[in-house]
Design an enzyme around this catalytic site. Sequence first.
Site, PDB file in Angstrom:
ATOM      1  N   GLY A  11      56.165   8.388  56.489  1.00  0.00           N
ATOM      2  CA  GLY A  11      56.508   8.681  55.083  1.00  0.00           C
ATOM      3  C   GLY A  11      57.231  10.008  54.734  1.00  0.00           C
ATOM      4  O   GLY A  11      57.486  10.835  55.716  1.00  0.00           O
ATOM      5  N   ARG A  99      40.159  14.297  45.235  1.00  0.00           N
ATOM      6  CA  ARG A  99      40.500  15.689  44.705  1.00  0.00           C
ATOM      7  C   ARG A  99      39.357  15.781  43.793  1.00  0.00           C
ATOM      8  O   ARG A  99      38.764  17.233  43.638  1.00  0.00           O
ATOM      9  CB  ARG A  99      41.687  15.561  43.851  1.00  0.00           C
ATOM     10  CG  ARG A  99      42.829  15.519  44.834  1.00  0.00           C
ATOM     11  CD  ARG A  99      44.200  15.655  44.051  1.00  0.00           C
ATOM     12  NE  ARG A  99      45.244  15.442  44.784  1.00  0.00           N
ATOM     13  CZ  ARG A  99      46.375  14.882  44.210  1.00  0.00           C
ATOM     14  NH1 ARG A  99      46.616  14.351  43.163  1.00  0.00           N
ATOM     15  NH2 ARG A  99      47.332  14.647  45.228  1.00  0.00           N
ATOM     16  N   CYS A 128      51.064  17.745  43.152  1.00  0.00           N
ATOM     17  CA  CYS A 128      52.296  18.530  43.471  1.00  0.00           C
ATOM     18  C   CYS A 128      52.685  19.471  42.315  1.00  0.00           C
ATOM     19  O   CYS A 128      52.717  20.585  42.218  1.00  0.00           O
ATOM     20  CB  CYS A 128      53.647  17.896  43.697  1.00  0.00           C
ATOM     21  SG  CYS A 128      53.399  16.088  42.558  1.00  0.00           S
ATOM     22  N   SER A 157      61.699  12.434  44.860  1.00  0.00           N
ATOM     23  CA  SER A 157      61.213  12.181  45.881  1.00  0.00           C
ATOM     24  C   SER A 157      59.417  12.447  45.874  1.00  0.00           C
ATOM     25  O   SER A 157      58.763  11.852  46.985  1.00  0.00           O
ATOM     26  CB  SER A 157      61.417  13.836  46.714  1.00  0.00           C
ATOM     27  OG  SER A 157      61.039  14.878  45.888  1.00  0.00           O
ATOM     28  N   LYS A 205      45.314  13.863  36.164  1.00  0.00           N
ATOM     29  CA  LYS A 205      45.283  14.822  37.353  1.00  0.00           C
ATOM     30  C   LYS A 205      45.321  16.243  37.056  1.00  0.00           C
ATOM     31  O   LYS A 205      44.872  17.015  37.593  1.00  0.00           O
ATOM     32  CB  LYS A 205      46.124  14.412  38.215  1.00  0.00           C
ATOM     33  CG  LYS A 205      45.921  12.974  38.934  1.00  0.00           C
ATOM     34  CD  LYS A 205      46.907  12.647  40.196  1.00  0.00           C
ATOM     35  CE  LYS A 205      47.387  11.233  39.927  1.00  0.00           C
ATOM     36  NZ  LYS A 205      48.578  10.923  40.889  1.00  0.00           N
ATOM     37  N   HIS A 234      60.290  19.834  41.654  1.00  0.00           N
ATOM     38  CA  HIS A 234      59.579  19.650  40.402  1.00  0.00           C
ATOM     39  C   HIS A 234      59.870  21.011  39.380  1.00  0.00           C
ATOM     40  O   HIS A 234      59.942  22.131  40.040  1.00  0.00           O
ATOM     41  CB  HIS A 234      58.175  19.313  40.552  1.00  0.00           C
ATOM     42  CG  HIS A 234      57.955  18.139  40.987  1.00  0.00           C
ATOM     43  ND1 HIS A 234      58.590  16.987  41.343  1.00  0.00           N
ATOM     44  CD2 HIS A 234      56.583  17.612  41.187  1.00  0.00           C
ATOM     45  CE1 HIS A 234      57.854  15.903  41.766  1.00  0.00           C
ATOM     46  NE2 HIS A 234      56.835  16.219  41.771  1.00  0.00           N
TER      47      HIS A 234
HETATM   48  P1  A2P Z   1      54.286   2.794  57.172  1.00  0.00           P
HETATM   49  O1  A2P Z   1      55.708   3.402  57.016  1.00  0.00           O
HETATM   50  O2  A2P Z   1      54.103   2.107  58.211  1.00  0.00           O
HETATM   51  O3  A2P Z   1      54.038   1.867  55.938  1.00  0.00           O
HETATM   52  P2  A2P Z   1      55.543   7.243  51.269  1.00  0.00           P
HETATM   53  O4  A2P Z   1      54.584   7.900  50.407  1.00  0.00           O
HETATM   54  O5  A2P Z   1      56.684   7.884  51.454  1.00  0.00           O
HETATM   55  O6  A2P Z   1      55.494   5.737  50.785  1.00  0.00           O
HETATM   56  O7  A2P Z   1      54.507   6.932  52.845  1.00  0.00           O
HETATM   57  C1  A2P Z   1      53.432   6.545  53.011  1.00  0.00           C
HETATM   58  C2  A2P Z   1      53.178   6.611  54.304  1.00  0.00           C
HETATM   59  O8  A2P Z   1      51.774   6.061  54.414  1.00  0.00           O
HETATM   60  C3  A2P Z   1      53.828   6.000  55.374  1.00  0.00           C
HETATM   61  O9  A2P Z   1      53.909   6.657  56.612  1.00  0.00           O
HETATM   62  C4  A2P Z   1      53.175   4.562  55.673  1.00  0.00           C
HETATM   63  O10 A2P Z   1      53.218   4.126  57.030  1.00  0.00           O
HETATM   64  C5  A2P Z   1      51.604   5.159  55.537  1.00  0.00           C
HETATM   65  N1  A2P Z   1      50.616   4.220  55.239  1.00  0.00           N
HETATM   66  C6  A2P Z   1      50.678   3.334  54.171  1.00  0.00           C
HETATM   67  N2  A2P Z   1      49.793   2.526  54.079  1.00  0.00           N
HETATM   68  C7  A2P Z   1      49.128   2.766  55.316  1.00  0.00           C
HETATM   69  C8  A2P Z   1      47.911   2.222  55.916  1.00  0.00           C
HETATM   70  N3  A2P Z   1      47.235   1.034  55.498  1.00  0.00           N
HETATM   71  N4  A2P Z   1      47.531   2.599  57.141  1.00  0.00           N
HETATM   72  C9  A2P Z   1      48.149   3.470  57.727  1.00  0.00           C
HETATM   73  N5  A2P Z   1      49.326   4.076  57.204  1.00  0.00           N
HETATM   74  C10 A2P Z   1      49.679   3.647  55.964  1.00  0.00           C
END
Ligand code: A2P
Length: 324
Positions: A11, A99, A128, A157, A205, A234
């Site tokens: 992510g 949190r 954030c 972002s 929040k 931000h």
């Molecule tokens: P993935 O890329 O495999 O979906 P962002 O906030 O930029 O959307 O990123 C979210 C992050 O959280 C990504 O790395 C995503 O992985 C990960 N993620 C989302 N759901 C899960 C889950 N159930 N288990 C593990 N990682 C997760």
Amino acid sequence: MINVAVVGATGMVGQTFITVLEEYQLPIDKIVFLASERSKGKTVTFNGKSYPVEVLDEHSFDQPLDYALFSAGGDTSKKYAPIAAAHGVTVIDNSSAWRMDPTVPLVVPEVNPEAAVEHHGIIANPNCSTIQSVIPLQALKPWGLKRVVYSTYQAVSGSGYKGVSDLKANLSGQPSTFYPKTILHNVLPHIDVFLPNGATKEEEKMVNETRKILGLPSLRCTATCVRVPVFNGHSVAINVELEKPFALDDILNALEAQAGLKVLREGYPTPLDVSGQDLTMVGRVRRDESLENGLNLWVVADNIRKGAASNAIQIMQKLMEVQS
Ligand code: A2P
């Protein structure tokens, strides 16, 4: 030497964890990168070396790990942070899941570092916009915080890759698929879900987290949170009513003495000025003449770095200092 897991490694914040860990040159012995099933087969690069992205599951923390940096959404944190903690791993969680749990410290290292050491396995990284706001507010505490009004201008972002993709899509004439309306040439007073009282969860929040971090549970505080078509960084306009009269120069001196904050006495900071750095910047510090002891501030920070990844890693550094 420490062993670290990065959860949500694919992510936007996860990728920034990697960048900041490289920059800070922490003594990392072993590092593992975890994400969902969707990322099976992907790799990430850390310090010039390629690592496989592993699928997060109940056994991910069976290996010797000291810290886990989580940024994979609230549901993932709710399920997996307690599993990691039960294995003796200290979790620093970027989601909102933990949190407001009274047993979980909510920490900005320049404001309440002492809270971090009282953890029971999970430490929460604040929202954030809240992180960048409480840093200058901490410096104003000697004058007594009577009331705080936040108005935010939050970059896309902050919604991760989905938000950035929407702004890019709008720039090439395509509609939004994540935001409820077009974000280009627009502003959306809608971040996270609406609550029955008409506020959004993001606004709630900011209010609750500000009170918890500053240790002022009955602080009068309100927020309006707005998404703007800025890629990163931000901005928060903060209106503060102080208990005691002040000389503006004393306020500026106190802000300058505050760790993590850079004060601009001339000019003003913008999102492009702060993007890529960890300092929060404040400018346009001026009296609010409509109040007896009123003050206005313009506060800007990189929401993915100080507002998320860097703050979490700085919490980890604080704990490492205490333990060494
Ligand atoms: P993935 O890329 O495999 O979906 P962002 O906030 O930029 O959307 O990123 C979210 C992050 O959280 C990504 O790395 C995503 O992985 C990960 N993620 C989302 N759901 C899960 C889950 N159930 N288990 C593990 N990682 C997760």
